[in-house]
Design a protein around this motif. Structure first.
Motif, PDB file in Angstrom:
ATOM      1  N   PHE A   2       0.820  -1.218   0.000  1.00 34.40           N
ATOM      2  CA  PHE A   2       0.000   0.000   0.000  1.00 34.40           C
ATOM      3  C   PHE A   2       0.854   1.268   0.000  1.00 34.40           C
ATOM      4  N   ALA A   3       1.986   1.233   0.700  1.00 36.74           N
ATOM      5  CA  ALA A   3       2.828   2.436   0.754  1.00 36.74           C
ATOM      6  C   ALA A   3       3.314   2.815  -0.645  1.00 36.74           C
ATOM      7  N   GLU A   4       3.755   1.801  -1.393  1.00 34.84           N
ATOM      8  CA  GLU A   4       4.223   2.063  -2.758  1.00 34.84           C
ATOM      9  C   GLU A   4       3.071   2.506  -3.657  1.00 34.84           C
ATOM     10  N   MET A   5       1.927   1.863  -3.474  1.00 36.47           N
ATOM     11  CA  MET A   5       0.757   2.236  -4.271  1.00 36.47           C
ATOM     12  C   MET A   5       0.370   3.693  -4.021  1.00 36.47           C
ATOM     13  N   GLU A   6       0.385   4.093  -2.755  1.00 37.93           N
ATOM     14  CA  GLU A   6      -0.020   5.454  -2.408  1.00 37.93           C
ATOM     15  C   GLU A   6       0.960   6.492  -2.957  1.00 37.93           C
ATOM     16  N   GLN A   7       2.240   6.132  -3.082  1.00 40.59           N
ATOM     17  CA  GLN A   7       3.199   7.049  -3.683  1.00 40.59           C
ATOM     18  C   GLN A   7       2.854   7.315  -5.151  1.00 40.59           C
TER      19      GLN A   7
END
Length: 480
Positions: A2-7
């Motif tokens: 999710f962290a990468e997706m949100e970036q």
């Protein structure tokens, strides 16, 4: 991730070559829902306008469905109340709301939603009726469910799909109306609806339940004729049926047939047999199958361990249960709290203090012991009978309940003073050194060499009184 997706999503705000499509955000909300992150789903919905993306009923439905997965029924209501500022609700919107009512076991509320969608001129579909029929069957309101099946055809010209039939068949099998369930199966064939393994698995379970296992062979043959290959659920239904009849040889034959047919047994296949072995007191057989699972390329899961542990405790097989408990803790699993309580209670009755100490030490290391078990361990009668062991050991492991921890540590301190000059054992010293900071009671040099006697009646005092008494005594000092 999710962290990468949100970036990446954040970078879309600065994108000028195109406007992100609504489907992107619908998918993101669905992902958050499946991950049980309802607040993030709501935040994504609120942020859509900053991406220059118009919110429609599709994104509203995606958010409602995500909240439904998370069982956030109150938040669903808040979103629906303000839906008019985004879009007009459609049949999918109302299907989600009806499902929410059904999952809340509010059938009256589900019918109210159904009536509201009718008043707004929204035509129900097979999902609408399937949801209502499934809820009625789950509550064993089968007459209403069967009438609704007829009503959906005659009034709305909506044909029942496979989900409707399977829901009705499962409900009928629960109340042993197997003949009517078989008629529905025949009706599915007449309507040229594809019968999947779930339909046949339901019938097989019901046939075993009512003592008609002789008809199972015919069901399996019909499956093959209709091009429906038995799956793991089908075989597990047969294994469960044979085990409940105590026919373990036939159950193992099914297990072997699964492997021959290229259908790999899953952990449920073994759990069913182990469970029935334990119920029959066949603990050796249960343990042998448990140990054989890795060789069969199916490692036991937490349910397997709990089934075997509970069975061994029920059969007073505490030595074997101790081995299983150690392995559970090593793998990061935990028994159910009630099972731990029964296990420790059984060891108490056998007066095996050393075994209790070993078990509680393991449980404390795994941080999987509850207050009730500690309360049993430090109970007054047991303290009085085995005070030398309890005082030196169990009190050092209490860390969750600070008030009780202070009291029990203090009791241990007082009890250890009965033999003032006795040095702590190597085992106890190691335990003290391994305790987390804040567990060891504060010390004071003024208490060194302090002598006092202990009256057994002290143990009959309420813990709060004991705690207050302990506050008046100086600490024996560091290292004692």
């Amino acid at each position: 991730m999710f962290a990468e997706m949100e970036q990446i999503v954040e970078q879309l705000k600065q994108e000028t070559r195109f406007v992100p499509k609504e489907i992107i955000f619908c998918n993101i909300m669905n992902f958050y829902g499946r991950a049980r992150l309802p607040d993030r789903a709501i935040f994504m919905f609120d942020q859509m306008s900053s991406f220059r993306c118009q919110r429609t009923v599709k994104s509203v439905n995606a958010l409602l469905n995500s909240l439904l997965i998370c069982r956030e029924f109150g938040k669903m209501k808040e979103i629906f109340v303000g839906i008019d500022q985004y879009a007009c609700p459609d049949v999918c919107t109302y299907n989600i709301l009806i499902n929410a009512r059904c999952l809340s076991n509010d059938l009256d509320g589900a019918w109210n939603v159904f009536d509201e969608m009718r008043r707004k001129g929204i035509w129900p579909n097979e999902v609408t009726f399937g949801t209502l029929i499934n809820a009625l069957c789950a509550n064993l309101e089968l007459d209403k469910a069967l009438r609704l099946k007829i009503y959906m055809v005659e009034k709305f010209n909506v044909k029942p799909n496979a989900f409707v039939y399977v829901s009705l068949m499962k409900g009928l099998c629960k109340v042993n109306k197997l003949n009517l369930a078989i008629k529905l199966k025949e009706e599915m064939l007449e309507n040229k609806l594809a019968l999947d393994a779930a339909v046949y698995s339901t019938l097989i379970s019901a046939l075993f339940k009512v003592g008609r296992k002789g008809e199972v062979i015919g069901v399996l043959e019909e499956m093959r004729e209709n091009g429906c290959k038995p799956d793991t659920v089908t075989y597990n239904a047969m294994i469960s049926g044979f085990c409940k009849e105590k026919d373990f040889d036939s159950a193992f034959c099914v297990l072997n047939e699964m492997e021959e047919k290229g259908c790999k047994p899953d952990v449920i296949s073994y759990n069913v047999i182990i469970c029935e072995y334990c119920k029959e007191g066949k603990y050796r057989e249960a343990n042998e199958l448990f140990e054989d699972m890795p060789r069969r390329m199916c490692p036991p899961d937490v349910v397997t361990y709990r089934i075997l542990f509970d069975g061994l405790c029920e059969g007073m097989q505490f030595r074997e249960a101790t081995f299983i408990l150690d392995e559970m803790i090593f793998k990061g699993y935990a028994p159910r709290a009630v099972s731990i309580y029964k296990f420790v209670d059984g060891l108490f009755w056998e007066a095996d203090v050393e075994a209790v100490w070993t078990v509680l030490n393991s449980l404390a290391k795994g941080n999987i012991i509850d207050v009730d078990t500690w309360r049993m361990w430090v109970s007054v009668p047991f303290f009085v009978r085995h005070k030398s062991i309890v005082a030196q050991r169990s009190v050092l492991l209490l860390s969750k309940d600070e008030a009780a921890s202070r009291s029990f540590r203090g009791l241990g301190k007082l009890l250890s003073m009965e033999k003032i000059k006795k040095a702590p054992s190597l085992e106890d010293s190691l335990i003290l050194s391994a305790l987390p900071k804040g567990v060891t009671p504060p010390s004071s040099p003024s208490g060194k060499g302090h002598e006092m006697a202990i009256n057994e009646k002290l143990f009959t005092l309420h813990l709060a009184h004991i705690d207050r008494i302990l506050q008046s005594f100086p600490s024996p000092g560091i290292g004692n």
